[in-house]
Enzyme design. Structure first.
Site, PDB file in Angstrom:
ATOM      1  CB  CYS A   9      -0.987  -0.019   1.172  1.00 19.10           C
ATOM      2  SG  CYS A   9      -0.276   0.217   2.809  1.00 19.10           S
ATOM      3  NE  ARG A  15      -4.463   1.564   1.700  1.00 18.89           N
ATOM      4  CZ  ARG A  15      -4.275   2.251   0.592  1.00 18.89           C
ATOM      5  NH1 ARG A  15      -5.160   2.168  -0.391  1.00 18.89           N
ATOM      6  NH2 ARG A  15      -3.219   3.027   0.444  1.00 18.89           N
ATOM      7  CG  ASP A 115      -4.443   5.473   2.776  1.00 13.72           C
ATOM      8  OD1 ASP A 115      -4.630   4.912   3.871  1.00 13.72           O
ATOM      9  OD2 ASP A 115      -3.395   6.084   2.493  1.00 13.72           O
TER      10      ASP A 115
END
EC number: 3.1.3.48
Length: 144
Positions: A9, A15, A115
């Site tokens: 990520c 994440r 995000d």
């Protein structure tokens, strides 16, 4: 098939650590790790990520952010990224990795996993569900 998998990520504190730990639970025989394209190097997982993971039976204990590099890419057979723009970032850092880079949300109609950093608890819960759905689908494909 693939025995080494890298989850990527942006900061490697929300994440990808969740994706890494969830997929590792589903595929214990695989070597699964994570990194970030703009990693917060040596930072622990974000507290909101830790909480949403904990509520769902996943521990992020011991996680420290690390930067995605060309050298790191060579250690993995499959790279799963959270957003389409991460594919381009991976290609810029390690052009040779482009062919083994796919979206974590590939089986969810090529969906980006947004995000949640510095967003609400609900945003983290929503992102967790997307990661969970994607991880279950990847595990099904990677067990075959």
């Amino acid at each position: 098939m693939f025995s080494t998998i890298l989850i990527v990520c942006t900061g490697n504190i929300c994440r990808s650590p969740i994706g890494e730990r969830y997929l590792q639970q589903l595929l214990p025989s695989k070597n699964i790790s994570s990194a970030g394209t703009q990693a917060l190097v040596d930072h622990e997982a974000d507290q909101s990520a830790v909480e949403v993971a904990r509520k769902n039976g996943i521990s992020l204990a011991g996680h420290l952010g690390r930067q995605f590099t060309s050298k790191l890419s060579k250690e993995y057979e499959l790279i799963l990224v959270m957003e389409k723009n991460h594919i381009e970032q991976i290609s810029n850092i390690a052009p040779e990795a482009r062919g083994k880079t796919m979206l974590f949300g590939h089986w969810l109609e090529q969906r980006d996993i947004p995000d949640p950093y510095r967003k609400s608890e609900e945003a983290f819960a929503s992102v967790f569900k997307l990661i969970e759905q994607s991880a279950l689908l990847w595990a099904e494909k990677l067990k075959a």
